[in-house]
Design a protein around this motif. Structure first.
Motif, PDB file in Angstrom:
ATOM      1  N   LYS A   1       3.281  40.893  11.627  1.00 37.84           N
ATOM      2  CA  LYS A   1       3.707  39.551  11.026  1.00 37.84           C
ATOM      3  C   LYS A   1       4.345  39.445  10.098  1.00 37.84           C
ATOM      4  O   LYS A   1       5.680  38.624  10.009  1.00 37.84           O
ATOM      5  N   LYS A   2       3.923  39.555   9.109  1.00 37.89           N
ATOM      6  CA  LYS A   2       4.433  39.359   7.378  1.00 37.89           C
ATOM      7  C   LYS A   2       5.962  40.362   7.740  1.00 37.89           C
ATOM      8  O   LYS A   2       6.582  39.242   6.543  1.00 37.89           O
ATOM      9  N   LEU A   3       6.241  42.037   8.538  1.00 40.28           N
ATOM     10  CA  LEU A   3       7.643  41.444   8.515  1.00 40.28           C
ATOM     11  C   LEU A   3       9.033  40.381   9.221  1.00 40.28           C
ATOM     12  O   LEU A   3       9.682  40.911   8.173  1.00 40.28           O
ATOM     13  N   ARG A   4       7.955  39.982  10.338  1.00 40.73           N
ATOM     14  CA  ARG A   4       9.435  38.787  10.740  1.00 40.73           C
ATOM     15  C   ARG A   4       8.815  38.072   9.888  1.00 40.73           C
ATOM     16  O   ARG A   4      10.741  36.736  10.182  1.00 40.73           O
ATOM     17  N   LYS A   5       8.238  37.227   9.748  1.00 35.76           N
ATOM     18  CA  LYS A   5       8.493  36.096   8.578  1.00 35.76           C
ATOM     19  C   LYS A   5       8.971  36.701   6.992  1.00 35.76           C
ATOM     20  O   LYS A   5       9.914  36.099   6.886  1.00 35.76           O
ATOM     21  N   GLN A   6       9.482  37.511   6.535  1.00 38.99           N
ATOM     22  CA  GLN A   6      10.455  38.542   5.722  1.00 38.99           C
ATOM     23  C   GLN A   6      11.892  38.000   6.206  1.00 38.99           C
ATOM     24  O   GLN A   6      12.387  37.124   5.261  1.00 38.99           O
ATOM     25  N   ILE A   7      11.849  38.573   7.235  1.00 37.60           N
ATOM     26  CA  ILE A   7      12.812  38.579   8.484  1.00 37.60           C
ATOM     27  C   ILE A   7      13.443  36.714   8.367  1.00 37.60           C
ATOM     28  O   ILE A   7      14.796  37.101   8.029  1.00 37.60           O
ATOM     29  N   ALA A   8      12.673  36.504   8.696  1.00 36.31           N
ATOM     30  CA  ALA A   8      13.324  34.993   9.150  1.00 36.31           C
ATOM     31  C   ALA A   8      13.055  34.133   7.651  1.00 36.31           C
ATOM     32  O   ALA A   8      14.609  33.294   7.420  1.00 36.31           O
ATOM     33  N   ASP A   9      12.478  34.302   6.555  1.00 35.28           N
ATOM     34  CA  ASP A   9      12.744  33.513   5.210  1.00 35.28           C
ATOM     35  C   ASP A   9      14.123  34.234   4.678  1.00 35.28           C
ATOM     36  O   ASP A   9      14.569  33.559   4.134  1.00 35.28           O
ATOM     37  N   LYS A  10      14.478  35.341   4.816  1.00 31.37           N
ATOM     38  CA  LYS A  10      15.835  35.684   4.344  1.00 31.37           C
ATOM     39  C   LYS A  10      17.408  35.598   4.801  1.00 31.37           C
ATOM     40  O   LYS A  10      17.295  34.714   4.736  1.00 31.37           O
ATOM     41  N   ILE A  11      16.901  34.979   6.237  1.00 32.72           N
ATOM     42  CA  ILE A  11      18.027  34.939   6.671  1.00 32.72           C
ATOM     43  C   ILE A  11      17.334  32.519   6.010  1.00 32.72           C
ATOM     44  O   ILE A  11      19.104  32.581   6.347  1.00 32.72           O
ATOM     45  N   GLU A  12      17.205  32.172   6.404  1.00 33.61           N
ATOM     46  CA  GLU A  12      17.169  31.087   5.942  1.00 33.61           C
ATOM     47  C   GLU A  12      17.743  31.098   4.462  1.00 33.61           C
ATOM     48  O   GLU A  12      18.446  29.956   3.987  1.00 33.61           O
ATOM     49  N   LEU A  13      17.057  31.850   3.464  1.00 28.60           N
ATOM     50  CA  LEU A  13      17.786  31.732   2.237  1.00 28.60           C
ATOM     51  C   LEU A  13      19.433  32.134   2.030  1.00 28.60           C
ATOM     52  O   LEU A  13      20.196  30.923   1.604  1.00 28.60           O
ATOM     53  N   LYS A  14      19.767  32.404   2.755  1.00 30.32           N
ATOM     54  CA  LYS A  14      20.832  33.105   3.363  1.00 30.32           C
ATOM     55  C   LYS A  14      22.411  31.718   3.302  1.00 30.32           C
ATOM     56  O   LYS A  14      23.304  32.084   2.755  1.00 30.32           O
ATOM     57  N   LYS A  15      21.627  30.899   4.551  1.00 34.01           N
ATOM     58  CA  LYS A  15      22.319  30.031   4.930  1.00 34.01           C
ATOM     59  C   LYS A  15      22.417  29.477   3.103  1.00 34.01           C
ATOM     60  O   LYS A  15      23.566  28.175   3.867  1.00 34.01           O
ATOM     61  N   PHE A  16      21.547  28.718   2.439  1.00 28.03           N
ATOM     62  CA  PHE A  16      21.721  28.419   1.193  1.00 28.03           C
ATOM     63  C   PHE A  16      23.172  29.365  -0.044  1.00 28.03           C
ATOM     64  O   PHE A  16      23.190  28.991  -1.195  1.00 28.03           O
ATOM     65  N   GLN A  17      23.495  30.371   0.692  1.00 24.01           N
ATOM     66  CA  GLN A  17      24.118  30.740  -0.395  1.00 24.01           C
ATOM     67  C   GLN A  17      25.245  31.575   0.564  1.00 24.01           C
ATOM     68  O   GLN A  17      25.779  32.880   0.422  1.00 24.01           O
ATOM     69  N   LYS A  18      25.678  30.557   1.566  1.00 24.28           N
ATOM     70  CA  LYS A  18      27.265  31.291   2.507  1.00 24.28           C
ATOM     71  C   LYS A  18      28.295  31.664   1.743  1.00 24.28           C
ATOM     72  O   LYS A  18      28.342  30.859   0.708  1.00 24.28           O
ATOM     73  N   PHE A  19      28.684  32.228   2.000  1.00 24.00           N
ATOM     74  CA  PHE A  19      30.142  33.583   0.713  1.00 24.00           C
ATOM     75  C   PHE A  19      30.181  33.583  -0.080  1.00 24.00           C
ATOM     76  O   PHE A  19      30.802  34.163  -1.382  1.00 24.00           O
ATOM     77  N   SER A  20      29.105  32.758  -1.245  1.00 22.22           N
ATOM     78  CA  SER A  20      28.309  33.387  -2.311  1.00 22.22           C
ATOM     79  C   SER A  20      29.637  33.308  -3.320  1.00 22.22           C
ATOM     80  O   SER A  20      29.794  33.971  -3.991  1.00 22.22           O
ATOM     81  N   LEU A  21      30.843  31.722  -3.179  1.00 20.66           N
ATOM     82  CA  LEU A  21      31.754  31.868  -3.351  1.00 20.66           C
ATOM     83  C   LEU A  21      31.616  31.661  -4.883  1.00 20.66           C
ATOM     84  O   LEU A  21      32.297  31.238  -5.800  1.00 20.66           O
ATOM     85  N   LEU A  22      29.750  31.639  -5.869  1.00 16.79           N
ATOM     86  CA  LEU A  22      29.504  31.483  -7.528  1.00 16.79           C
ATOM     87  C   LEU A  22      29.867  32.678  -7.948  1.00 16.79           C
ATOM     88  O   LEU A  22      30.012  32.456  -8.842  1.00 16.79           O
ATOM     89  N   GLU A  23      29.291  33.756  -6.820  1.00 15.37           N
ATOM     90  CA  GLU A  23      29.735  35.274  -7.480  1.00 15.37           C
ATOM     91  C   GLU A  23      30.847  35.506  -8.132  1.00 15.37           C
ATOM     92  O   GLU A  23      30.865  36.950  -8.112  1.00 15.37           O
ATOM     93  N   ASN A  24      31.637  35.456  -6.353  1.00 12.10           N
ATOM     94  CA  ASN A  24      32.722  36.125  -6.198  1.00 12.10           C
ATOM     95  C   ASN A  24      34.309  35.169  -6.856  1.00 12.10           C
ATOM     96  O   ASN A  24      34.121  33.865  -6.193  1.00 12.10           O
ATOM     97  N   ASP A  25      35.308  35.651  -7.406  1.00 10.53           N
ATOM     98  CA  ASP A  25      35.966  34.970  -7.045  1.00 10.53           C
ATOM     99  C   ASP A  25      37.539  35.358  -6.425  1.00 10.53           C
ATOM    100  O   ASP A  25      38.578  35.040  -6.645  1.00 10.53           O
TER     101      ASP A  25
END
Length: 511
Positions: A144-168
């Motif tokens: 259950k923890k593993l499934r939640k970790q995966i879901a949370d990481k995917i959700e967080l990645k939605k707010f970091q699309k393309f990581s444009l601030l980190e890459n130029d």
């Protein structure tokens, strides 16, 4: 035997292979991928005129790309394709050795560059990895923890699309010297492809979609990724064109039928009726809550069995229904726990009823239900806007307490209530040749719904009685029963009554 699904659907029930087939004798990570911005990818900028050529193809492209990236990751990690756990509905999961984890960052960057270059960053795919051990899969709490970790990481990645601030070093490419003459007639954002002295009507990307759409209605068994424009590190991977990818779309001359043709098939066998499309969007209600409260995520086997069987219902069983009984229809997307389809409007309405009925039988739990949003429009109406409208209608259904609802003809009601018409639809056939009477009844139903806005609207009941006694033979016992039933239905179920009348009027309207 499945604890979640009715054995009547045994050929669609997925039997999990068990986690032991995937576990490695070393440190592991569970890699997950998620294709985001699906609706934008499929509909953004798409002209209705050419939509039928590419809609299903763009949806299939998402599935093909998902399968490709899963296999590409396996190649980069030097592991067998057998480590791929699942590739459904724009998502995949792989168990891989942790020692190659750093490779994921470069793969993500390759994917980001691909979507920025080819699709202007309107959509993309997120890749995440979570450390795991054998215990992660063998212990219910740990899984259950593993499934939640995966879901949370995917959700967080939605707010970091393309990581444009980190890459130029991203390169945004665009076509120059575009005008109305050389603009692609499908996507309306790229330049038409030039072949020698000949200029195509579409851009290179859209031509690949057209080609894929043609392949989906033929008997080709596989397609190479390079044919669709992706071969990262020259990795040209063959993808099998299975029944899930083909789904169901009506064919004409061995090509996808256009929307005009689908609309013309409306009201076949009737003397009248509008010639329009219905666009349907549906998904399972509160799936996240169900997964949290059930034992689905107690083990890999449960989750694997549940998620793949649910996907099979939408991606295989529903297209089978369409192929056998509702042939003037077109699957845009069907998989995971939702679907998006269109077709002759009356066939789509009947199909919606059958899907709701079948899903109720399919899922054993009474906590699982499905809600719908359905829009009806002329085939020339902008498909991108229709997609937005249908999404809004589905959201209205999702706002109903307990859900299991449908939004249609401007009203939102529970499915059970909509299906219980108390014989009214059959009784109203007496007015098959009196469309004016049906319109008058619809006017009075709308009046009854506004009683709280204006006291004058309380007169709907006296007006309906007057209308009947003036225009209908009230010596007839059947007409007396109809008037009584109408009064009761308008009083108790005005929304549903409006929906019944609207459907009947659409089938009687002279066009």
């Amino acid at each position: 035997m499945s604890k979640y699904f009715n054995e009547k659907y045994h050929e669609y029930i997925y039997q999990s292979k068990g986690i032991s087939n995937y576990l490695l004798d070393e440190e592991m990570i569970l890699i997950a991928g998620d294709f985001y911005g699906i609706q934008k990818f499929i509909f953004e900028g798409l002209s209705t005129k050419n939509a039928a050529k590419v809609l299903r193809a763009k949806s299939a492209y998402i599935q093909i790309f998902t399968k490709y990236i899963a296999k590409y990751i396996c190649k980069k990690f030097s592991i067998d394709y057998g480590q791929i756990i699942s590739t459904n509905a724009g998502k995949f999961e792989i168990i891989a050795p942790k020692k190659y984890e750093d490779i994921l960052e470069s793969i993500q960057k390759d994917i980001d560059n691909f979507f920025i270059k080819n699709f202007f960053g309107l959509s993309g795919m997120s890749i995440v990895g979570v450390e795991c051990t054998k215990v992660s899969f063998e212990n219910a709490n740990e899984y259950k923890k593993l499934r939640k970790q995966i879901a949370d990481k995917i959700e967080l990645k939605k707010f970091q699309k393309f990581s444009l601030l980190e890459n130029d070093d991203y390169i945004m490419s665009y076509d120059e010297d575009i005008d109305n003459k050389n603009l692609c007639e499908i996507c309306n954002i790229r330049k038409k492809e030039e072949k020698g002295e000949k200029e195509e009507n579409n851009c290179l990307t859209c031509n690949s979609f057209v080609k894929l759409g043609e392949l989906l209605v033929k008997d080709k068994e596989k397609i190479n990724s390079s044919e669709l424009g992706f071969d990262f590190d020259d990795s040209d991977i063959a993808i099998k064109i299975d029944n899930k990818l083909k789904s169901y779309i009506k064919k004409e001359n061995n090509n996808p039928a256009d929307f005009e043709s689908l609309a013309k098939a409306s009201c076949e066998g009737l003397d009248a009726g509008i010639k329009s499309l219905a666009v349907l969007k549906a998904d399972v209600d509160s799936m996240g809550d169900f997964l949290k409260s059930s034992d689905v995520t107690d083990s890999f086997e449960n989750f694997d069995h549940f998620s793949n069987t649910m996907d099979n219902f939408f991606s295989m069983y529903i297209p089978k229904l369409m192929r056998e009984k509702y042939r003037d229809t077109y699957t845009v997307f069907a998989g995971g726990d939702d679907l998006f389809l269109l077709g002759a409007w009356d066939q789509v309405l009947d199909l919606a009823k059958e899907i709701q009925h079948e899903f109720k039988n399919f899922a054993k739990s009474d906590k699982l239900s499905i809600s719908f949003g359905i829009a009806i429009a002329k085939p020339s109406y902008p498909i991108s806007r229709l997609a937005e409208i249908t999404e809004e209608l589905l959201e209205k259904s999702k706002e109903v307490d307990g859900k299991d609802s449908i939004t249609l003809f401007g009203e939102t009601v529970k499915w059970d209530s909509y299906l219980q018409d108390n014989g009214l639809k059959e009784q109203l056939k007496v007015f098959d040749d009196n469309t004016a009477m049906l319109y008058r009844l619809l006017e009075l139903v709308n009046m009854s719904k506004k009683v709280n806005e204006d006291m004058k609207n309380t007169m709907w009941k006296s007006k309906i009685n007057y209308t009947f006694y003036r225009n209908v033979n009230m010596k007839s016992e059947e007409n007396q029963k109809l008037l009584k039933n109408l009064n009761e239905m308008i009083e108790n179920k005005p929304k549903e009554t409006k929906m019944y009348l609207s459907e009947i009027i659409y089938k009687r309207r002279i066009v």
